[in-house]
Design a protein around this motif. Structure first.
Motif, mmCIF file in Angstrom:
data_model
loop_
_atom_site.group_PDB
_atom_site.id
_atom_site.type_symbol
_atom_site.label_atom_id
_atom_site.label_comp_id
_atom_site.label_asym_id
_atom_site.label_seq_id
_atom_site.Cartn_x
_atom_site.Cartn_y
_atom_site.Cartn_z
ATOM 1 N N VAL A 153 0.865 -1.178 0.004
ATOM 2 C CA VAL A 153 -0.131 0.076 0.062
ATOM 3 C C VAL A 153 0.981 1.277 0.045
ATOM 4 C CG1 VAL A 153 -1.925 1.443 1.087
ATOM 5 C CG2 VAL A 153 -1.760 -1.155 1.356
ATOM 6 N N MET A 154 0.789 2.043 -1.055
ATOM 7 C CA MET A 154 1.652 3.195 -1.060
ATOM 8 C C MET A 154 0.886 4.348 -0.259
ATOM 9 S SD MET A 154 3.978 2.166 -3.059
ATOM 10 C CE MET A 154 5.039 3.829 -2.987
ATOM 11 N N GLN A 155 1.885 4.995 0.323
ATOM 12 C CA GLN A 155 1.702 6.133 0.975
ATOM 13 C C GLN A 155 1.598 7.474 0.469
ATOM 14 O OE1 GLN A 155 3.901 4.900 4.671
ATOM 15 N NE2 GLN A 155 2.019 4.318 5.743
ATOM 16 N N THR A 156 1.143 8.671 0.969
ATOM 17 C CA THR A 156 1.345 9.796 0.173
ATOM 18 C C THR A 156 2.709 10.319 0.381
ATOM 19 O OG1 THR A 156 0.791 11.094 2.476
ATOM 20 C CG2 THR A 156 -1.078 10.682 0.938
ATOM 21 N N ASP A 157 3.560 9.889 1.251
ATOM 22 C CA ASP A 157 5.106 10.596 1.178
ATOM 23 C C ASP A 157 5.918 9.780 0.322
ATOM 24 O OD1 ASP A 157 5.123 8.292 2.543
ATOM 25 O OD2 ASP A 157 5.895 8.957 4.425
ATOM 26 N N GLY A 158 5.384 8.858 -0.417
ATOM 27 C CA GLY A 158 6.169 7.889 -1.269
ATOM 28 C C GLY A 158 6.628 6.690 -0.869
ATOM 29 N N ASP A 159 6.485 6.638 0.505
ATOM 30 C CA ASP A 159 6.842 5.434 1.466
ATOM 31 C C ASP A 159 5.762 4.291 1.290
ATOM 32 O OD1 ASP A 159 8.323 3.504 2.879
ATOM 33 O OD2 ASP A 159 8.266 4.622 4.631
ATOM 34 N N TYR A 160 6.045 3.174 1.760
ATOM 35 C CA TYR A 160 4.574 2.057 1.630
ATOM 36 C C TYR A 160 4.592 1.289 2.989
ATOM 37 C CZ TYR A 160 8.187 -1.520 0.772
ATOM 38 O OH TYR A 160 9.339 -2.679 0.909
ATOM 39 N N THR A 161 3.409 0.520 3.057
ATOM 40 C CA THR A 161 3.258 -0.194 3.989
ATOM 41 C C THR A 161 2.556 -1.715 3.526
ATOM 42 O OG1 THR A 161 2.386 -0.438 6.375
ATOM 43 C CG2 THR A 161 1.070 0.387 4.621
ATOM 44 N N MET A 162 2.421 -2.345 4.488
ATOM 45 C CA MET A 162 1.895 -3.692 3.916
ATOM 46 C C MET A 162 0.760 -4.068 4.464
ATOM 47 S SD MET A 162 4.438 -4.600 1.535
ATOM 48 C CE MET A 162 3.536 -6.264 1.076
ATOM 49 N N ASN A 163 -0.311 -4.423 4.093
ATOM 50 C CA ASN A 163 -1.449 -5.021 4.458
ATOM 51 C C ASN A 163 -1.302 -6.578 4.491
ATOM 52 O OD1 ASN A 163 -2.763 -2.501 4.925
ATOM 53 N ND2 ASN A 163 -4.103 -2.746 3.334
#
Length: 198
Positions: A153-163
Motif C-alpha cells: 500500500v503506497m503512502q502519500t509521502d512515497g513510502d509504503y506499508t503492507m496489509n
C-alpha cells in the motif's frame, strides 16, 4: 449472600454459553468450511524461503513438530510486534510443553526484509521464533498455500506499508492445519488452541 450466589451463578453460565458459542462458530461444527479459506496442510505445500541464518527452509522443515506461523513485516508499526510479543508470552507460559514447537515469522516485505534484517528483528523476541524471508516470487507461492493475503500500500509521502493476514496459523506435528489464533485473541483462548496442536 444468596443474592450474590445467584448473580455469580448466572454470570458463570453466561460465560460458559459465550465460550461454547465462540468455539462452535470458530472451531466447532458451526465453523465456516468454505473451500479455499482454510490453509492447506503443510504436506501439500511446496515453497522455499530462507531463514535468519541463511539456510533454505520450507514446509518440510516444519514437519515432525507442531507449528505456529505468522505473516508480517519488520516495518510494521503495531500488529507484528504485538503478535510476536504475544507468541513470546505463549511460549513462556507453555513452558516445557512448547519445547518442540516451531514458531515462524514469515515476511511479506522481501524488498526490505533481508536475512540480516530478519535476524536482527526477531532477536527482540523469544529466541525460539524463527524469521523467514525470500523473493517476491517465493513469497507468493508460500502465501498461496496458507490461503493468506498481503498487499503493498503506497503512502502519500512515497513510502509504503503492507496489509496482510494478521492471524497465527496453527499446525500439528504431521502438518495438518488445526486452527487460527486471531490478532489480540485473549490468552485464555489462544493457549488451548496451541495445546490442541501439541
Amino acid at each position: 449472600m444468596k443474592q450474590f450466589g445467584r448473580i455469580a451463578a448466572v454470570g458463570a453460565a453466561v460465560v460458559v454459553v459465550a465460550l461454547f458459542f465462540g468455539w462452535w462458530q470458530v472451531d466447532g461444527p458451526g465453523a465456516e468450511q468454505t473451500l479455499g479459506k482454510r490453509s492447506l496442510p503443510l504436506t501439500q505445500m511446496d515453497f522455499s524461503l530462507t531463514d535468519q541464518d541463511g539456510k533454505d527452509v520450507g514446509p518440510q522443515t516444519l514437519l515432525g513438530q507442531p507449528s505456529l506461523i505468522f505473516f508480517g513485516f519488520t516495518y510494521c508499526p503495531d500488529v507484528c510486534p504485538t503478535t510476536l510479543s504475544d507468541i513470546s508470552l505463549w511460549l513462556e507460559e507453555l513452558g516445557a510443553e512448547a519445547k518442540d514447537l516451531n514458531a515462524v515469522f514469515i515476511s511479506v516485505d522481501p524488498e526490505r526484509d533481508t536475512v540480516e534484517v530478519m535476524a536482527d528483528y526477531i532477536s527482540y523476541f523469544d529466541p525460539r521464533i524463527q524469521g523467514w524471508t525470500g523473493t517476491d516470487a517465493q513469497l507468493a507461492v508460500a502465501v498461496k498455500g496458507f490461503r493468506a493475503t498481503y498487499e503493498k500500500v503506497m503512502q502519500t509521502d512515497g513510502d509504503y506499508t503492507m496489509n496482510h493476514t494478521s492471524g497465527v496459523f496453527v499446525f500439528d506435528d504431521v502438518g495438518d492445519f488445526v486452527t487460527t489464533i486471531d490478532y489480540h485473541e485473549p490468552r485464555e483462548f489462544a493457549l488451548p488452541k496451541i495445546r490442541r496442536a501439541l
